[in-house]
Design an enzyme around this catalytic site. Sequence first.
Site, PDB file in Angstrom:
ATOM      1  N   ASP A  30       0.847  -1.188   0.000  1.00  0.00           N
ATOM      2  CA  ASP A  30       0.000   0.000   0.000  1.00  0.00           C
ATOM      3  C   ASP A  30       0.888   1.247   0.000  1.00  0.00           C
ATOM      4  OD1 ASP A  30      -3.212   0.544   1.001  1.00  0.00           O
ATOM      5  OD2 ASP A  30      -1.792   2.212   1.121  1.00  0.00           O
ATOM      6  N   HIS A  97     -10.356  -4.954  -3.410  1.00  0.00           N
ATOM      7  CA  HIS A  97      -9.027  -5.226  -2.857  1.00  0.00           C
ATOM      8  C   HIS A  97      -9.168  -5.690  -1.421  1.00  0.00           C
ATOM      9  CE1 HIS A  97     -10.040  -0.960  -2.504  1.00  0.00           C
ATOM     10  NE2 HIS A  97      -9.408  -0.947  -1.345  1.00  0.00           N
ATOM     11  N   HIS A  99      -7.093  -5.766   2.076  1.00  0.00           N
ATOM     12  CA  HIS A  99      -5.937  -5.276   2.823  1.00  0.00           C
ATOM     13  C   HIS A  99      -5.432  -6.401   3.728  1.00  0.00           C
ATOM     14  CE1 HIS A  99      -6.931  -0.833   2.329  1.00  0.00           C
ATOM     15  NE2 HIS A  99      -8.123  -1.365   2.084  1.00  0.00           N
TER      16      HIS A  99
HETATM   17  P1  5GP Z   1      -9.778   1.514   0.497  1.00  0.00           P
HETATM   18  O1  5GP Z   1      -9.880   2.778   1.301  1.00  0.00           O
HETATM   19  O2  5GP Z   1     -10.442   1.658  -0.850  1.00  0.00           O
HETATM   20  O3  5GP Z   1     -10.185   0.281   1.227  1.00  0.00           O
HETATM   21  O4  5GP Z   1      -8.237   1.299   0.254  1.00  0.00           O
HETATM   22  C1  5GP Z   1      -7.543   1.851  -0.816  1.00  0.00           C
HETATM   23  C2  5GP Z   1      -6.074   1.717  -0.481  1.00  0.00           C
HETATM   24  O5  5GP Z   1      -5.352   1.892  -1.659  1.00  0.00           O
HETATM   25  C3  5GP Z   1      -5.579   2.763   0.514  1.00  0.00           C
HETATM   26  O6  5GP Z   1      -4.999   2.112   1.636  1.00  0.00           O
HETATM   27  C4  5GP Z   1      -4.578   3.573  -0.283  1.00  0.00           C
HETATM   28  O7  5GP Z   1      -3.469   3.975   0.483  1.00  0.00           O
HETATM   29  C5  5GP Z   1      -4.181   2.606  -1.386  1.00  0.00           C
HETATM   30  N1  5GP Z   1      -3.806   3.228  -2.644  1.00  0.00           N
HETATM   31  C6  5GP Z   1      -4.482   4.196  -3.316  1.00  0.00           C
HETATM   32  N2  5GP Z   1      -3.852   4.511  -4.465  1.00  0.00           N
HETATM   33  C7  5GP Z   1      -2.739   3.716  -4.511  1.00  0.00           C
HETATM   34  C8  5GP Z   1      -1.699   3.584  -5.467  1.00  0.00           C
HETATM   35  O8  5GP Z   1      -1.645   4.249  -6.500  1.00  0.00           O
HETATM   36  N3  5GP Z   1      -0.733   2.646  -5.187  1.00  0.00           N
HETATM   37  C9  5GP Z   1      -0.765   1.885  -4.057  1.00  0.00           C
HETATM   38  N4  5GP Z   1       0.227   1.008  -3.891  1.00  0.00           N
HETATM   39  N5  5GP Z   1      -1.750   1.978  -3.142  1.00  0.00           N
HETATM   40  C10 5GP Z   1      -2.725   2.893  -3.369  1.00  0.00           C
END
Ligand code: 5GP
Length: 111
Positions: A30, A97, A99
């Site tokens: 992440d 996704h 985590h």
């Molecule tokens: P969500 O909030 O949708 O469950 O998690 C999205 C995750 O994707 C977040 O933890 C954020 O830091 C990560 N993220 C967003 N854009 C990118 C990116 O371009 N590259 C990577 N490696 N992680 C990303």
Amino acid sequence: MSDCIFCKIANGEIPTNMVYEDEQMAIFHDVNPQAPVHVLMVPKKHIASLTEAEDEGLLGHMLGKVKDLVPLLGLENGYRVVINCGEDGEQSVPHLHMHVLGRRKLTWPPG
Ligand code: 5GP
Ligand code: ZN
């Protein structure tokens, strides 16, 4: 999906810090880690969220890979798998996704 950041990362169009990759999914670090280990497991095909995920074989394949991350990432003391879904779940990237967070004591309940 052409403008989806996780489609691009999972399919190699945008380089990333890849942990594992096969024909169905990619696992990468992440960009904004919330724990010493924080990786994302992302299917290569575009699925907007868990609610739209109909391929149970793919979901099983992804969850089944977590046990291999334990020795690889030093998660023997425990870890957490999180799937944020939709608005109330605070999903910020509309591509499914999972985590995987670990190497610190994680609190409960989540915020
Ligand atoms: P969500 O909030 O949708 O469950 O998690 C999205 C995750 O994707 C977040 O933890 C954020 O830091 C990560 N993220 C967003 N854009 C990118 C990116 O371009 N590259 C990577 N490696 N992680 C990303
Ligand atoms: Zn996508």
